[in-house]
Structures are given as C-alpha cells and as structure tokens.
Design an enzyme around this catalytic site. Structure first.
Site, PDB file in Angstrom:
ATOM      1  N   HIS A  92      52.651  68.110  37.584  1.00 23.38           N
ATOM      2  CA  HIS A  92      52.148  67.915  36.615  1.00 23.38           C
ATOM      3  C   HIS A  92      51.659  68.087  35.381  1.00 23.38           C
ATOM      4  CE1 HIS A  92      50.979  63.917  35.082  1.00 23.38           C
ATOM      5  NE2 HIS A  92      50.005  64.016  34.856  1.00 23.38           N
ATOM      6  N   SER A  93      51.394  68.111  34.103  1.00 28.37           N
ATOM      7  CA  SER A  93      51.247  68.822  33.204  1.00 28.37           C
ATOM      8  C   SER A  93      50.908  70.044  33.121  1.00 28.37           C
ATOM      9  CB  SER A  93      49.594  68.190  33.202  1.00 28.37           C
ATOM     10  OG  SER A  93      48.807  67.492  31.625  1.00 28.37           O
ATOM     11  N   LEU A  94      49.787  70.900  33.254  1.00 29.33           N
ATOM     12  CA  LEU A  94      49.430  71.999  33.399  1.00 29.33           C
ATOM     13  C   LEU A  94      49.988  72.491  34.937  1.00 29.33           C
ATOM     14  CD1 LEU A  94      48.621  75.287  32.919  1.00 29.33           C
ATOM     15  CD2 LEU A  94      46.212  73.553  34.395  1.00 29.33           C
TER      16      LEU A  94
END
Length: 277
Positions: A92-94
């Site tokens: 998720h995200s990074l």
C-alpha cells in the site's frame, strides 16, 4: 543489531499450513500492526506475513533505511526461508513500490515469481511524482504536511514526545519514496491487480492503470470507496480482490459485495471508472 539483519516479517498467529503466503508491505511510517487482524479474515486459506522493516516495532532500535536499493536485497534474503510454497505480495502506497521491487528481485534470483502482485494507492513506478518533496523539510513543516495527509494516528500527532520518536522512521520512509526510481530489471510475468480509493487525493485512477506496463501477465484495476487510507475503514473490497486473485473460496460467513474487476492483458487498454465530482 545491524540495519541489514534481523527478522523481516512480524510474528503473527498465522496459518503455517496454508497453501499460499501473502507478504504485506505498509505505507510510509506504517508497519505490521495494520495487517495483524487480516489473518482472522482468511483463516487457514492464506498465511499473512507482514513485512517488518528496520526502525519500527521490534526493530525500533535499528536505523531506518533511506533508499529502496538498501531495503530490497536484505528483505529478499530474509524472505527466502518462507518461499517454500506459492506466495503473493501486497503493498500500500510506499509499500506498493517495495512489493514490486521485491517481486522483481526474487524473480531475478531465480527464486520464483509471486502468484500475484497486489498494489494499492501508489502511482505506477515509472511515473513521476506530482507532489513536492517533504522528507527534507524542517520538523514543524514536515509533521504538519504529514498530518494533512492522514494516516498517522492522532495519538501520535498530539503528543510531542511520541511524535519526535516516530518522525525519524517516517521521514526515512518518505525519503525512500521520494528518491525512488525503478531499480534495474525487466517486466514481471505474474498477474498484477491495482486498487485505488475513489477519493484518494494522492493518486488518480489513470496513474494506477499504468501499472499494466509492469507485467507481461494479466492486469486488473479496481476503484473502491474511500480515500488514500480506504483499507483502514473498509478493507472488504480488498479482501475480495485477494480471494479473486489467489483463486480462493469465497468467504462463507458474510459475503463482501464489490464492483467488478476489469481484467485485461498488460498491453490492452484498461477501463477506467467514470469521473467523480
């Protein structure tokens, strides 16, 4: 303890006899805690293994790493003993960029590709950032910018001592994300599924659709209700996507409704959702 040694997945009451393992990579500043409850959702179908990076939880005394290249190799070394069965990766995200690079590195080492790569809430790795760099801002400006993004627990933001202790790890993660460019390597061969919140201010659906260019395998895009941290409040759509992508039986207790996944070949146009106001 060295920054490149130590346990790279957190202790959870998992499902050691499950047919597939799911390695989960968190957003900037995040850690295994956000994934521990997921095991209850999947029971004995999936062995959930949250990735544990230096600088958080039981590795809080280690210095957090600041470059993607410094994380990927040691993390892959740490995952090797757990590659005794089919596996998948979620980020998720990074964490999406990290999961992607781990998948490529494991494949390059000849250790086998994941059954599926699930990426969430981050533009495709070859797309430039649309946001100004934050990691090198002065403390007050950095923490204010992070607070506006959401995702950081209020109890951390409201206690200066706790915030000061948390900031080095968070700042290092932002540095990883903001200095990241794809590492050397080729296309994946596994299927990739991308997920984005309909109200996510950080990434748009077409930026998620560009993940189709990272693989020779199949690709699917799903737009779900919520913002950048949709998975904290309503993870049901995500769990349903995991079951679809891993060919698991549907959950029998409470069916989770979700919009259809658009599956395409990696070089075919992917249907995008209607714009929202």
């Amino acid at each position: 303890m060295s920054t490149v040694t130590g346990r790279w997945t957190a202790e959870v009451r998992g499902a050691p006899d499950a047919g597939v393992r799911l390695f989960c990579c968190a957003h900037a500043g995040g850690g295994p805690a956000g994934f521990r409850s997921w095991q209850r959702e999947f029971g004995q179908d999936v062995d959930i293994r949250p990735v544990l990076l230096p600088g958080r939880e039981s590795r809080s005394r280690e210095q957090p790493l600041r470059r993607m290249a410094d994380i990927v190799g040691p993390l892959c070394d740490g995952l090797l003993p757990l590659l005794d069965r089919p596996y998948a990766l979620f980020g998720h995200s990074l964490g999406a960029a990290l999961a992607y690079e781990v998948a490529r590195e494991l494949a390059a080492r000849g250790w086998g590709e994941p059954r599926h790569l699930f990426v969430s809430a981050r533009r495709a790795p070859h797309l430039p950032s649309r946001r100004a760099r934050l990691h090198d801002l002065p403390h007050d400006r950095f923490t204010a910018a992070v607070a506006r993004m959401g995702g950081t627990p209020p109890e951390v933001l409201s206690h200066p001592e706790l915030l000061n202790a948390f900031t080095p790890c968070l700042r290092a993660d932002f540095e990883v994300n903001e200095t990241y460019t794809p590492l050397p390597g080729g296309l994946l061969g596994c299927d990739v599924s991308a997920v984005v919140g309909r109200l996510d201010p950080e990434v748009e659906a077409d930026e998620m659709a560009a993940w189709r260019d990272t693989t020779r395998g199949g690709f699917g895009l799903r737009v779900v209700d919520g913002d950048h941290f949709y998975l904290k409040e309503t993870p049901g759509d995500l769990f349903a996507l995991f079951r679809d992508g891993l060919d698991l039986p549907a959950r029998t207790r409470t069916p989770v409704p979700h919009p259809p996944t658009h599956r395409t070949h990696s070089h075919s146009p992917t249907p995008l959702p209607e714009p929202t106001s």
